[in-house]
Design an enzyme around this catalytic site. Structure first.
Site, PDB file in Angstrom:
ATOM      1  N   ASN A  10     -19.966  -2.425 -39.914  1.00 48.84           N
ATOM      2  CA  ASN A  10     -20.901  -2.478 -38.787  1.00 48.84           C
ATOM      3  C   ASN A  10     -20.556  -3.731 -37.980  1.00 48.84           C
ATOM      4  OD1 ASN A  10     -23.032  -2.524 -37.040  1.00 48.84           O
ATOM      5  ND2 ASN A  10     -24.614  -2.858 -38.589  1.00 48.84           N
ATOM      6  N   LYS A  12     -21.603  -4.544 -35.154  1.00 49.83           N
ATOM      7  CA  LYS A  12     -22.744  -4.975 -34.329  1.00 49.83           C
ATOM      8  C   LYS A  12     -22.254  -5.329 -32.910  1.00 49.83           C
ATOM      9  CE  LYS A  12     -25.083  -6.370 -38.514  1.00 49.83           C
ATOM     10  NZ  LYS A  12     -26.085  -7.190 -39.162  1.00 49.83           N
ATOM     11  N   HIS A  95     -30.913   1.191 -38.157  1.00 51.44           N
ATOM     12  CA  HIS A  95     -30.590  -0.148 -38.668  1.00 51.44           C
ATOM     13  C   HIS A  95     -31.818  -1.048 -38.497  1.00 51.44           C
ATOM     14  CE1 HIS A  95     -28.834  -4.106 -39.084  1.00 51.44           C
ATOM     15  NE2 HIS A  95     -27.869  -3.513 -39.770  1.00 51.44           N
ATOM     16  N   GLU A  97     -32.135  -3.904 -37.430  1.00 49.32           N
ATOM     17  CA  GLU A  97     -32.175  -4.610 -36.141  1.00 49.32           C
ATOM     18  C   GLU A  97     -32.709  -3.691 -35.039  1.00 49.32           C
ATOM     19  OE1 GLU A  97     -28.108  -5.913 -36.357  1.00 49.32           O
ATOM     20  OE2 GLU A  97     -28.665  -7.170 -38.080  1.00 49.32           O
ATOM     21  N   GLU A 167     -30.591  -1.447 -47.107  1.00 49.66           N
ATOM     22  CA  GLU A 167     -30.270  -2.795 -46.632  1.00 49.66           C
ATOM     23  C   GLU A 167     -31.527  -3.657 -46.638  1.00 49.66           C
ATOM     24  OE1 GLU A 167     -26.494  -2.781 -44.047  1.00 49.66           O
ATOM     25  OE2 GLU A 167     -28.171  -2.320 -42.735  1.00 49.66           O
ATOM     26  N   GLY A 173     -27.104 -10.715 -43.145  1.00 49.48           N
ATOM     27  CA  GLY A 173     -26.616 -11.856 -42.368  1.00 49.48           C
ATOM     28  C   GLY A 173     -27.114 -13.198 -42.876  1.00 49.48           C
ATOM     29  N   SER A 213     -25.053  -8.836 -46.677  1.00 50.94           N
ATOM     30  CA  SER A 213     -24.157  -9.900 -47.158  1.00 50.94           C
ATOM     31  C   SER A 213     -23.171  -9.434 -48.229  1.00 50.94           C
ATOM     32  CB  SER A 213     -24.965 -11.111 -47.645  1.00 50.94           C
ATOM     33  OG  SER A 213     -25.725 -11.648 -46.577  1.00 50.94           O
TER      34      SER A 213
HETATM   35  P1  PGA Z   1     -24.204  -8.311 -43.159  1.00 49.55           P
HETATM   36  O1  PGA Z   1     -24.806  -7.104 -42.303  1.00 49.55           O
HETATM   37  O2  PGA Z   1     -23.125  -7.758 -44.032  1.00 49.55           O
HETATM   38  O3  PGA Z   1     -23.662  -9.285 -42.127  1.00 49.55           O
HETATM   39  O4  PGA Z   1     -25.321  -8.894 -43.948  1.00 49.55           O
HETATM   40  C1  PGA Z   1     -25.021  -5.844 -42.892  1.00 49.55           C
HETATM   41  C2  PGA Z   1     -25.678  -4.928 -41.898  1.00 49.55           C
HETATM   42  O5  PGA Z   1     -26.556  -5.367 -41.165  1.00 49.55           O
HETATM   43  O6  PGA Z   1     -25.338  -3.730 -41.801  1.00 49.55           O
END
Ligand code: PGA
Length: 251
Positions: A10, A12, A95, A97, A167, A173, A213
Site C-alpha cells: 500500500n 498510500k 482502509h 485512513e 490492521e 505507521g 508496521s
Molecule cells: P504500515 O501501513 O505498514 O506503514 O504500518 C500499513 C497500512 O496502512 O496498510
C-alpha cells in the site's frame, strides 16, 4: 486447505510517477517467490503507466480506493470501470485512513464492496480497532461488527472471493506491531465468524492479511501463524529491498 498467500503493498499517497515506475521496475526485476501473489496498490495516477510495464505473472495492480457509484457527476472519484479498463484487478476498500479522514462508514463500504464485485475487482477489505478499543478489551467484537456491517448484502459467492486485511490502527505507521499471537487471535476470530456466517468451505479459502508496521524483521514470525495468509504493507513497501524481504518471509 490451500489459501493463496498474498503480499500487498500500500504505497498510500507516496511517490511521484517516475519514482513509482522506478520502484515497480525494481520489484518486477527481483527474484520473487512464485507461490505468493503480489499486489501493488499504487496511487491512481500511476496505475496505467505501471500496467504497461511487463512484470512477473504474480505481480498485479490494485487501487487504494474506488467509488461506490458507477459513473456520472462525482467529481474527483475513480470508478470500477475505469480501474478494470487499465488492467487493475484488486482494490483496497475501507482502509482505516479512509474511515477516519473521509468518514467512510460500514454501510458505504458495503456499497463499495458490491460495486467492486460487479466489476470483478477483488476487494481487500480492511478492518481493525483503535488503541482505546484494544485497551478496553472489545477489539474482537469491534472488528466482527465492522465485517458484519459491510458484508450484510454480500452473497456467499462474493464473500468467497474477498480478501480481508486486519490492521489494528495502533500499529499502522507507528512502528508498533501486533504480536504474532495478537494477529493470530484476531484472524482466527474472523475466520470463526466467516465459518458461522457462510460455512467452512468459504471461510477456509478467504485469505486474511495482517497489516500494521510489517517489516522484514517481523514478517516471518507473523506469517507463520496458521490464520495469517500474508500482509498489507505500507511504509516497508516503498523500498524494493525491504518489500522483497517481506515477500520472501513466507514458510
Ligand atoms: P504500515 O501501513 O505498514 O506503514 O504500518 C500499513 C497500512 O496502512 O496498510
Amino acid at each position: 486447505m490451500i489459501r493463496r498467500k498474498i503480499a500487498a503493498a500500500n504505497w498510500k499517497m507516496n511517490t511521484n510517477l517516475q519514482e513509482g515506475i522506478d520502484l515497480y521496475k525494481k520489484l518486477c526485476g527481483l527474484t520473487l517467490a512464485d507461490d505468493v501473489d503480489i499486489v501493488i496498490c499504487a496511487p491512481a495516477t500511476h496505475l496505467y503507466a505501471l500496467s504497461q510495464i511487463a512484470g512477473p505473472e504474480q505481480v498485479v495492480l490494485g487501487a487504494q480506493n474506488m467509488s461506490n457509484e458507477e459513473s456520472g457527476a462525482f467529481t474527483g472519484e475513480v470508478s470500477g470501470r475505469m480501474l478494470t479498463s487499465i488492467g487493475v484487478t484488486y482494490v483496497v476498500i475501507g482502509h482505516s485512513e479512509r474511515r477516519a479522514y473521509f468518514a467512510e462508514s460500514d454501510e458505504l463500504l458495503g456499497l463499495k464492496l458490491k460495486t467492486a464485485f460487479s466489476h470483478n475487482l477483488v476487494p481487500i477489505f480492511c478492518c481493525g480497532e483503535a488503541l482505546d478499543i484494544r485497551k478496553n478489551g472489545t477489539h474482537v467484537s469491534h472488528v466482527i461488527s465492522q465485517i458484519k456491517g459491510s458484508f450484510k448484502n454480500l452473497s456467499p459467492d462474493e464473500v468467497e472471493k474477498i480478501v480481508i486485511a486486519y490492521e489494528p490502527i495502533w500499529a499502522i505507521g507507528t512502528g508498533e506491531t501486533a504480536s504474532p499471537e495478537q494477529a493470530q487471535e484476531m484472524h482466527s476470530e474472523i475466520r470463526k465468524h466467516l465459518t458461522e456466517a457462510y460455512g467452512s468451505t468459504i471461510s477456509n479459502v478467504v485469505p486474511i492479511l495482517y497489516g500494521g508496521s510489517v517489516k522484514p524483521a517481523n514478517a516471518r514470525e507473523i506469517f507463520s501463524k496458521p490464520d495469517v495468509d500474508g500482509g498489507l504493507v505500507g511504509g516497508a513497501s516503498l523500498n524494493a529491498d525491504s518489500f522483497s524481504a517481506i515477500i520472501n518471509s513466507f514458510n
